[in-house]
Design a protein around this motif. Structure first.
Motif, PDB file in Angstrom:
ATOM      1  N   THR A 184       0.838  -1.194   0.000  1.00 17.59           N
ATOM      2  CA  THR A 184       0.000   0.000   0.000  1.00 17.59           C
ATOM      3  C   THR A 184       0.872   1.242   0.000  1.00 17.59           C
ATOM      4  N   ILE A 185       0.593   2.146  -0.948  1.00 13.08           N
ATOM      5  CA  ILE A 185       1.323   3.413  -1.013  1.00 13.08           C
ATOM      6  C   ILE A 185       0.363   4.562  -0.731  1.00 13.08           C
ATOM      7  N   SER A 186       0.927   5.745  -0.554  1.00  7.30           N
ATOM      8  CA  SER A 186       0.110   6.921  -0.264  1.00  7.30           C
ATOM      9  C   SER A 186       0.432   8.026  -1.262  1.00  7.30           C
ATOM     10  N   ILE A 187      -0.623   8.596  -1.860  1.00  3.46           N
ATOM     11  CA  ILE A 187      -0.484   9.738  -2.771  1.00  3.46           C
ATOM     12  C   ILE A 187      -1.386  10.849  -2.249  1.00  3.46           C
ATOM     13  N   ARG A 188      -0.771  11.952  -1.852  1.00  5.49           N
ATOM     14  CA  ARG A 188      -1.521  13.081  -1.288  1.00  5.49           C
ATOM     15  C   ARG A 188      -2.413  12.647  -0.131  1.00  5.49           C
ATOM     16  N   GLY A 189      -1.913  11.723   0.651  1.00  2.41           N
ATOM     17  CA  GLY A 189      -2.636  11.263   1.826  1.00  2.41           C
ATOM     18  C   GLY A 189      -3.665  10.184   1.559  1.00  2.41           C
ATOM     19  N   VAL A 190      -3.879   9.819   0.281  1.00  6.24           N
ATOM     20  CA  VAL A 190      -4.837   8.767  -0.069  1.00  6.24           C
ATOM     21  C   VAL A 190      -4.077   7.472  -0.303  1.00  6.24           C
ATOM     22  N   LYS A 191      -4.560   6.380   0.284  1.00  2.81           N
ATOM     23  CA  LYS A 191      -3.858   5.099   0.188  1.00  2.81           C
ATOM     24  C   LYS A 191      -4.341   4.311  -1.036  1.00  2.81           C
ATOM     25  N   PHE A 192      -3.377   3.703  -1.722  1.00  8.92           N
ATOM     26  CA  PHE A 192      -3.650   2.908  -2.909  1.00  8.92           C
ATOM     27  C   PHE A 192      -2.937   1.557  -2.792  1.00  8.92           C
ATOM     28  N   LYS A 193      -3.636   0.514  -3.208  1.00  8.50           N
ATOM     29  CA  LYS A 193      -3.030  -0.819  -3.219  1.00  8.50           C
ATOM     30  C   LYS A 193      -2.356  -1.051  -4.570  1.00  8.50           C
ATOM     31  N   VAL A 194      -1.113  -1.484  -4.552  1.00  9.53           N
ATOM     32  CA  VAL A 194      -0.372  -1.756  -5.788  1.00  9.53           C
ATOM     33  C   VAL A 194      -0.834  -3.096  -6.352  1.00  9.53           C
ATOM     34  N   ILE A 195      -1.330  -3.081  -7.612  1.00 10.69           N
ATOM     35  CA  ILE A 195      -1.822  -4.321  -8.223  1.00 10.69           C
ATOM     36  C   ILE A 195      -0.955  -4.779  -9.395  1.00 10.69           C
ATOM     37  N   GLY A 196      -0.035  -3.931  -9.858  1.00  5.45           N
ATOM     38  CA  GLY A 196       0.776  -4.333 -11.010  1.00  5.45           C
ATOM     39  C   GLY A 196       2.000  -3.453 -11.195  1.00  5.45           C
ATOM     40  N   ILE A 197       2.979  -3.986 -11.950  1.00 11.76           N
ATOM     41  CA  ILE A 197       4.206  -3.265 -12.288  1.00 11.76           C
ATOM     42  C   ILE A 197       4.354  -3.261 -13.806  1.00 11.76           C
ATOM     43  N   LEU A 198       4.640  -2.086 -14.383  1.00 10.90           N
ATOM     44  CA  LEU A 198       4.788  -1.963 -15.827  1.00 10.90           C
ATOM     45  C   LEU A 198       6.179  -2.375 -16.288  1.00 10.90           C
ATOM     46  N   LYS A 199       6.255  -2.861 -17.507  1.00 11.52           N
ATOM     47  CA  LYS A 199       7.541  -3.165 -18.130  1.00 11.52           C
ATOM     48  C   LYS A 199       8.280  -1.867 -18.419  1.00 11.52           C
ATOM     49  N   SER A 200       9.595  -1.874 -18.265  1.00 11.43           N
ATOM     50  CA  SER A 200      10.403  -0.673 -18.444  1.00 11.43           C
ATOM     51  C   SER A 200      10.301  -0.126 -19.873  1.00 11.43           C
ATOM     52  N   LYS A 201      10.206   1.208 -19.968  1.00  7.83           N
ATOM     53  CA  LYS A 201      10.195   1.897 -21.265  1.00  7.83           C
ATOM     54  C   LYS A 201      11.347   2.868 -21.413  1.00  7.83           C
ATOM     55  N   GLY A 202      12.120   3.081 -20.353  1.00 10.25           N
ATOM     56  CA  GLY A 202      13.241   4.011 -20.433  1.00 10.25           C
ATOM     57  C   GLY A 202      12.779   5.454 -20.371  1.00 10.25           C
ATOM     58  N   SER A 203      13.645   6.343 -20.851  1.00 10.61           N
ATOM     59  CA  SER A 203      13.324   7.768 -20.806  1.00 10.61           C
ATOM     60  C   SER A 203      13.488   8.389 -22.179  1.00 10.61           C
ATOM     61  N   THR A 204      12.771   9.473 -22.410  1.00 11.88           N
ATOM     62  CA  THR A 204      12.826  10.201 -23.675  1.00 11.88           C
ATOM     63  C   THR A 204      12.994  11.676 -23.385  1.00 11.88           C
ATOM     64  N   PHE A 205      14.100  12.275 -23.933  1.00  9.28           N
ATOM     65  CA  PHE A 205      14.374  13.694 -23.741  1.00  9.28           C
ATOM     66  C   PHE A 205      14.320  14.071 -22.260  1.00  9.28           C
ATOM     67  N   GLY A 206      14.886  13.186 -21.429  1.00 14.37           N
ATOM     68  CA  GLY A 206      14.946  13.453 -20.003  1.00 14.37           C
ATOM     69  C   GLY A 206      13.660  13.135 -19.257  1.00 14.37           C
ATOM     70  N   ASN A 207      12.626  12.672 -19.951  1.00 12.10           N
ATOM     71  CA  ASN A 207      11.357  12.334 -19.306  1.00 12.10           C
ATOM     72  C   ASN A 207      11.325  10.840 -19.026  1.00 12.10           C
ATOM     73  N   ASN A 208      11.463  10.472 -17.754  1.00 11.83           N
ATOM     74  CA  ASN A 208      11.510   9.069 -17.365  1.00 11.83           C
ATOM     75  C   ASN A 208      10.117   8.451 -17.446  1.00 11.83           C
ATOM     76  N   GLN A 209       9.976   7.451 -18.338  1.00 13.25           N
ATOM     77  CA  GLN A 209       8.684   6.790 -18.515  1.00 13.25           C
ATOM     78  C   GLN A 209       8.413   5.729 -17.453  1.00 13.25           C
ATOM     79  N   ASP A 210       9.409   5.441 -16.616  1.00 11.22           N
ATOM     80  CA  ASP A 210       9.269   4.378 -15.621  1.00 11.22           C
ATOM     81  C   ASP A 210       9.027   4.900 -14.216  1.00 11.22           C
TER      82      ASP A 210
END
Length: 413
Positions: A184-210
């Protein structure tokens, strides 16, 4: 035959050593031309690889409805900037209700923030995480893939489940050494259950897709309430042959959503990944032409330098040529010797240029996080070009050496 060739190569190397400074300068000049060719083409190839893979990940059977076209001219001298209204939540909801093209899946999404801080127990990330609100088709339509756990499904979206799918970097960061699924993680004080992990996509022009978090779109709307949120619609069809029909139907539907009259222009954009790749390819084509022009000009200069150094070599070795002819060397033998010497110098220049060009491509790719690939085509062309230049530059000196009179040559001081 092979023994004669080997002897000519040995003589060529001895001659190069005796004129080391001039030879090095010629090799460097030729190397710079090849460096320009291989280096620029390596950098362009790395740029094409990165952009093509990023847009291709959207899927060949996918197109987007967005606020602007990719090539929209916004602003300019004497022209008013074209401002399209944002794609609002009412727009996407009405579009989903009206759009009924067969075998098409519609994804809707928006970026809630790019500065989120994610907490897990006593650990937390830097405030640079992107959080997206998505529906059940987002992962498939964007060419993403879940490596652990499962995707966000229709049940999660309809029931506003507080679940999330994380980018792959969380496995080596916030959850290092642990399986994030089920935590369970927290975003802005709201708790979320992690249900999946995405496959790595790397970064583009300094924007990390992962470094991103996907949550159900309705939950995201309650969490991120800033005004004028701009949504993106992505549509994927099963058969590429149906793309044109699906796009036409989508344009008509969205025009009706926007309540545009038949005479009004579209106030939204529609883009396919193939269109973007082709457009970028036409831009990089100019860079490739520039690489060829720069390298040809430089190689032309190096060919003149190479011819001059070989003419000087002929003059300095006039007596040696006379001795060889007196001992029975044929014209073809003398000519071949100088040809091989010229080719050896040319290939040294080619090797130097290729090494510098590939190194430039690798450095360029690493600085901008591009996907480098060895420019095999450019390397082959570089070798062929230097070989041809060597033949052209060496033909006159070789012919001059072969035509020398042995008697006069032996008298030369």
């Amino acid at each position: 035959m092979f023994g004669l060739f080997r002897e000519n190569v040995r003589i060529a190397l001895d001659s190069i050593r005796s004129q080391l400074l001039r030879t090095i300068l010629t090799i460097v000049i030729m190397g710079i031309g090849i460096w320009a060719l291989v280096g620029i083409l390596s950098a362009v190839k790395a740029l094409e690889n990165t952009i093509s893979s990023d847009f291709a990940s959207m899927g060949a059977n996918t197109f987007n409805i967005q606020r602007y076209d990719f090539n929209v001219q916004r602003g300019g001298s004497g022209e008013r900037e074209k401002i399209n209204p944002v794609i609002s939540y009412d727009n996407i909801r009405e579009f989903q209700e009206r759009y009924e093209f067969p075998y098409a899946r519609t994804s809707v999404s928006f970026r809630g923030t790019s500065r989120a801080e994610i907490k897990y127990e006593s650990e937390k990330t830097d405030p640079d995480i992107q959080v997206y609100g998505v529906n059940e088709h987002y992962i498939e339509n964007t060419g993403s893939e879940v490596t652990r756990g499962r995707e966000i499904n229709l049940f999660d979206v309809q029931n506003n489940n507080k679940v999330c799918v994380l980018g792959s970097d969380f496995e080596s960061g916030l959850f290092e050494g642990a399986n994030p699924v089920g935590k369970t993680i927290s975003i802005r004080g709201v708790k979320f259950k992690v249900i999946g992990i995405l496959k790595s996509k790397g970064s583009t022009f300094g924007n990390n897709q992962d470094l991103k978090v996907l949550i159900p779109i309705q939950v995201a709307r309650s969490l991120f309430t800033q005004p004028n949120i701009n949504y993106t619609i992505s549509i994927k069809v099963d058969d590429k042959e149906m793309m044109a029909g699906a796009q036409d139907d989508a344009i008509v539907t969205f025009r009706n959503v926007r309540k545009l009259s038949p005479v009004e222009e579209n106030n939204f954009g529609l883009e396919r990944s193939d269109d973007l790749i082709n457009r970028i390819g036409s831009i990089t084509e100019y860079l490739e032409w520039a690489a060829w022009i720069i390298s040809i000009i430089t190689i032309l200069g190096s060919s003149i330098a190479l011819m001059n150094i070989m003419l000087v070599s002929v003059t300095e070795r006039t007596r040696e040529i006379g001795v060889r002819k007196a001992l029975g060397a044929k014209r073809s033998t003398i000519s071949t010797q100088f040809f091989i010497e010229t080719i050896v110098i040319g290939q040294f220049g080619s090797i130097l240029g290729i090494i510098l060009g590939v190194a430039t491509g690798i450095i360029f790719a690493s600085i901008f996080s591009f996907k480098f690939s060895l420019p095999i085509g450019a390397m082959i062309w570089a070798t062929i070009i230097t070989f041809l230049v060597a033949i052209i530059a060496g033909s006159y000196p070789a012919r001059k050496a072969a035509k020398l009179d042995p008697i006069e040559s032996l008298r030369y001081e």
